[in-house]
Design an enzyme around this catalytic site. Structure first.
Site, PDB file in Angstrom:
ATOM      1  N   GLY A 243      49.494  30.679  18.089  1.00 20.64           N
ATOM      2  CA  GLY A 243      49.288  29.474  18.888  1.00 20.64           C
ATOM      3  C   GLY A 243      47.848  29.373  19.355  1.00 20.64           C
ATOM      4  O   GLY A 243      47.196  28.376  19.162  1.00 20.64           O
ATOM      5  N   GLU A 694      44.516  38.006  26.434  1.00 22.05           N
ATOM      6  CA  GLU A 694      43.225  37.326  26.440  1.00 22.05           C
ATOM      7  C   GLU A 694      42.118  38.234  26.961  1.00 22.05           C
ATOM      8  O   GLU A 694      40.951  38.080  26.586  1.00 22.05           O
ATOM      9  CB  GLU A 694      43.321  36.038  27.255  1.00 22.05           C
ATOM     10  CG  GLU A 694      44.264  35.063  26.580  1.00 22.05           C
ATOM     11  CD  GLU A 694      44.377  33.729  27.284  1.00 22.05           C
ATOM     12  OE1 GLU A 694      44.539  32.724  26.590  1.00 22.05           O
ATOM     13  OE2 GLU A 694      44.315  33.692  28.512  1.00 22.05           O
TER      14      GLU A 694
HETATM   15 MO1  MOS Z   1      46.136  30.313  25.858  1.00 19.30          MO
HETATM   16  S1  MOS Z   1      44.403  29.454  25.187  1.00 19.30           S
HETATM   17  O1  MOS Z   1      46.241  29.793  27.459  1.00 19.30           O
HETATM   18  O2  MOS Z   1      47.381  29.819  24.853  1.00 19.30           O
END
Ligand code: MOS
Length: 733
Positions: A243, A694
């Site tokens: 995603g 992330e």
């Molecule tokens: Mo992430 S860019 O918040 O899917």
């Protein structure tokens, strides 16, 4: 369950299953090709027709006329949807541009029609026969040119231009100063699985099998766009082939499948062809960033300023590239600002650590430059400017902050002492070699998340939540959580995800999925344990769950027996109090990279990479490591190759496929090491976990850039660091 005081000891702390590097429970489905992805769901509903999207051939202007007559006579033609015949459409909360454009066009490849036919080939062929005449108007497509027409824009609820102290006064008087500009280009998510949906109506009820990170947001936006009640929409998205932020929102595939199915009066499936994805969907906007740092001669930051310019369509938002600068280093006088220019390029939005990823690519080069000016080792400079409190609000401590430990551990494990502080001095055959370091921070966001758990007469625990697994491992960590809580082995847990008929979870985004979704499962399991205890007449406080049994005093009953024929069900949500306000909750990383740069061609080889992370309890070291090495790989892409090339006259991304938009392949990536420091964070949730996905991307790009500088003495401030930017400075070029 309300979580408003720090967690104390709870059943998760047994760590019999949670915290273990167990294999993905969905692994066999993935490796045998039997995990059902949206476009492959031939079996969910009969009589599926195919939709093909027509994208606008201009970036700005309007459709003067559109001739459908030839397309309508094409073999297999069933229906065509355009803005003319689609009826009144609303706009989703999370969409900036309309997902079905016309007659006004907002960006290149904005969908303007969906052609539905019996087969994919027939739909594609008929779509080529749609004749569109456009009136093109001029647009603004160049960030550097639009930069000075910015308007103040606060990102994601942040205040405009936050600051403390007197930056304007303190910076010019600092003994050591840096004032430098950095640029990052537009990026495309480039996930493997394209956006794809199958839509079917039953009366006025709509079911969409799709590929989406945030089920609840997207149900709401689809209902709002179609003008129907959200109860009439069901979304199903159990497996997602990547995603990266591109599937956080409702996109054209799902909306057009729904409209196509309504027009054709039968189920319709739509996938975005790869060449449409870069311009039709969202992307990470390019940034221009200015960083100013002032310090004392002994390396204490006295002033730090970070401004970022980015562009978006009218109504859009900025790339919040300055948010980490508000938190990462100490310094009494601070200023950050995001500036938004209006551009007529496709819609900018979240991608892979939005904000921090491009922000740290700039900030952490600046820190390297500043360390050099000070004659300090870049690790020592960062250590001297550590802070254990929110620098904008010193009464607010970090719940946990082990950045110094990340840097020190990494330095030792990576052999940082072998780095030559003088750049351009080490050579290995044709390679100039060097090392770089960068720090990273990404916040831990708290969001309500619910789940339902069921115990059946076989002693099997089934978890249902609309949480998604975008390749991250959600199935597995949720199963581990339920197994630990109920005292059953992993193979007695069934996890069902990604269906809007299940309780609403945090979803997958912003690395908030793991901590919040498992905390929601924890809450539901606490209730299920109470239901079991109550049914057996046990005191739930002293009932012990283990080995598929529940024990109290000298009574032991199997869970299967406790559940009985009718079984037991419990549902609950984790709901947060203000611990997120009292404490700054963040995750930290130190990235180390060694590169070789060819003395003649400027080709950069990544030789070694190490990430040392401090991110709360690691629920599954194997899936967490997989997240981080994937993110490190993305960081290499951002540093060396990823870039959407903008056609500044016509206003579109030119390299809109995987041949022209380069991402790293296996041959680009060496052995990668990941270390997780011991950390449990009782402030974050009963799981004491935080996100890692992330975090792994935060700072990598700058570590690569700093390693290239150390190898060559060439400081590139304009990403990606391609060969042409190095050639002029190389000794043998
Ligand atoms: Mo992430 S860019 O918040 O899917």
């Amino acid at each position: 369950m309300r979580f408003d005081t720090p967690a104390t000891t709870n059943p998760i702390d047994q760590l019999k299953i949670v915290g273990k590097p167990v294999d993905r429970i969905d692994g066999p489905l993935k490796t045998t090709g039997t995990a059902p992805y949206a476009y492959e769901r031939h079996d969910v509903v009969p009589n599926q027709a195919y939709g093909y999207v027509v994208g606008s051939a201009i970036a700005k202007g309007r459709i003067a006329s559109i001739d459908l007559s030839t397309a309508q006579r094409a073999p297999g033609f069933l229906a065509i949807v355009t803005a003319d015949n689609a009826g009144r459409l609303g706009r989703g909360r999370f969409n900036t541009a309309r997902l079905l454009g016309g007659p006004d066009i907002e960006h290149y490849h904005q969908a303007i029609a969906l052609v539905v036919a019996e087969t994919f080939e027939q739909a594609r062929a008929a779509a080529q026969l749609v004749r569109v005449d456009y009136v093109r108007t001029d647009g603004m497509f160049d960030l550097a040119a639009a930069k000075d027409s910015w308007t103040p824009a606060a990102g994601l609820g942040a205040p405009a231009d936050p600051g403390v102290g007197d930056f304007a006064g303190a910076f010019p008087t600092a003994p050591i100063q840096l004032d430098a500009a950095y640029t990052t280009p537009d990026h495309s998510h480039a996930m493997m699985e394209p956006h794809a949906s199958i839509a079917a109506w039953e009366g006025d009820s709509l079911t969409v099998w799709t590929s989406n990170q945030m089920i609840n947001w997207t149900v709401g936006d689809l209902a709002q766009t179609l003008g129907i009640a959200r109860e009439k929409v069901r979304l199903i998205s159990p497996f997602i082939g990547g995603g990266f932020g591109g599937k956080l929102f409702l996109r054209a595939d799902a909306l057009l499948a729904a409209l196509g199915a309504r027009a054709a009066r039968r189920p319709v499936k739509v996938a975005l062809p790869r060449p449409l994805m870069a311009n039709n969907t969202t992307h990470r906007p390019a940034t221009i960033q200015r960083i100013r740092i002032g310090a004392t001669r002994d390396g204490k930051i006295t002033a730090i300023g970070h401004e970022s310019w980015s562009g978006d369509l009218p109504g859009g938002g900025p790339e919040n590239a300055v948010q980490q600068t508000r938190l990462l280093y100490a310094g009494a006088n601070r200023m950050t600002a995001t500036r938004l220019a209006i551009l007529d390029l496709p819609e900018g939005n979240a991608m892979r650590a939005p904000g921090e990823a491009p922000g740290l690519m700039a900030l952490e080069i600046a820190m390297d430059e500043m360390a050099e000016k000070l004659g300090l080792d870049p690790i020592e400079f960062r250590v001297r400017n550590d802070t254990q409190v929110d620098p904008e609000n010193p009464g607010r401590p970090f719940s946990q902050r082990q950045l110094i430990e990340c840097l020190r551990t990494g330095a030792e494990r990576f052999g940082w002492n072998k780095r030559n502080a003088q750049p351009g001095r080490l050579r290995d055959g044709r390679w100039l070699t060097g090392m770089g370091v960068a720090a990273g921070l990404r916040n831990n966001l708290l969001t309500t998340s619910a789940a339902r758990v069921r115990l059946d007469h076989r002693g099997v625990v089934t978890v249902e939540t609309d949480m998604t697994d975008i390749g991250t491992g959600s199935y597995t960590i949720i199963a581990q959580t339920a197994a630990e809580m109920m005292g059953v082995p992993l193979d007695k847990v069934v996890v069902r995800l990604g269906d809007s008929s299940f309780p609403v979870s945090a979803g997958s985004g912003g690395q908030w999925g793991a901590n919040n979704s498992t905390a929601g499962v924890y809450a539901a399991c606490v209730k299920l344990r109470e239901a079991v205890a109550q049914k057996l007449g046990f005191n739930s406080a002293d009932a012990v769950f283990g080995d598929g049994q529940v024990r109290s005093g000298n009574r032991t009953v199997s869970l299967a027996e406790a559940a009985g024929e009718s079984g037991l069900v419990a549902e609950d949500a984790i709901e947060y109090g203000d611990l997120g306000k009292q404490y700054q909750q963040s995750t930290f990383v130190a990235h180390f990279v060694e590169v070789g740069v060819d003395v003649a061609t400027g080709e950069t080889h990544i030789r070694r990479m190490l990430a040392v992370c401090a991110a709360g309890r690691i629920l599954n070291p194997k899936s967490a490591r997989s997240q981080v090495i994937g993110a490190m790989t993305m960081g290499v892409g951002a540093a060396l190759m990823e870039q959407l090339a903008v056609d500044k006259r016509r206003g579109f991304f030119v390299n809109h496929d995987l041949a022209g938009y380069e991402v790293p392949v296996h041959a680009d990536i060496p052995h990668q090491e990941v270390i997780f420091l011991d950390e449990t964070d009782p402030i974050s949730s009963p799981m004491k976990a935080k996100g890692v996905g992330e975090l792994g991307l935060c700072g990598v790009g700058a570590a690569v850039a700093n390693a290239i500088y150390n190898a060559t003495g060439i400081r590139v401030r304009d990403y990606p660091i391609t060969l042409d930017k190095l050639l002029a400075g190389l000794p043998e070029a």
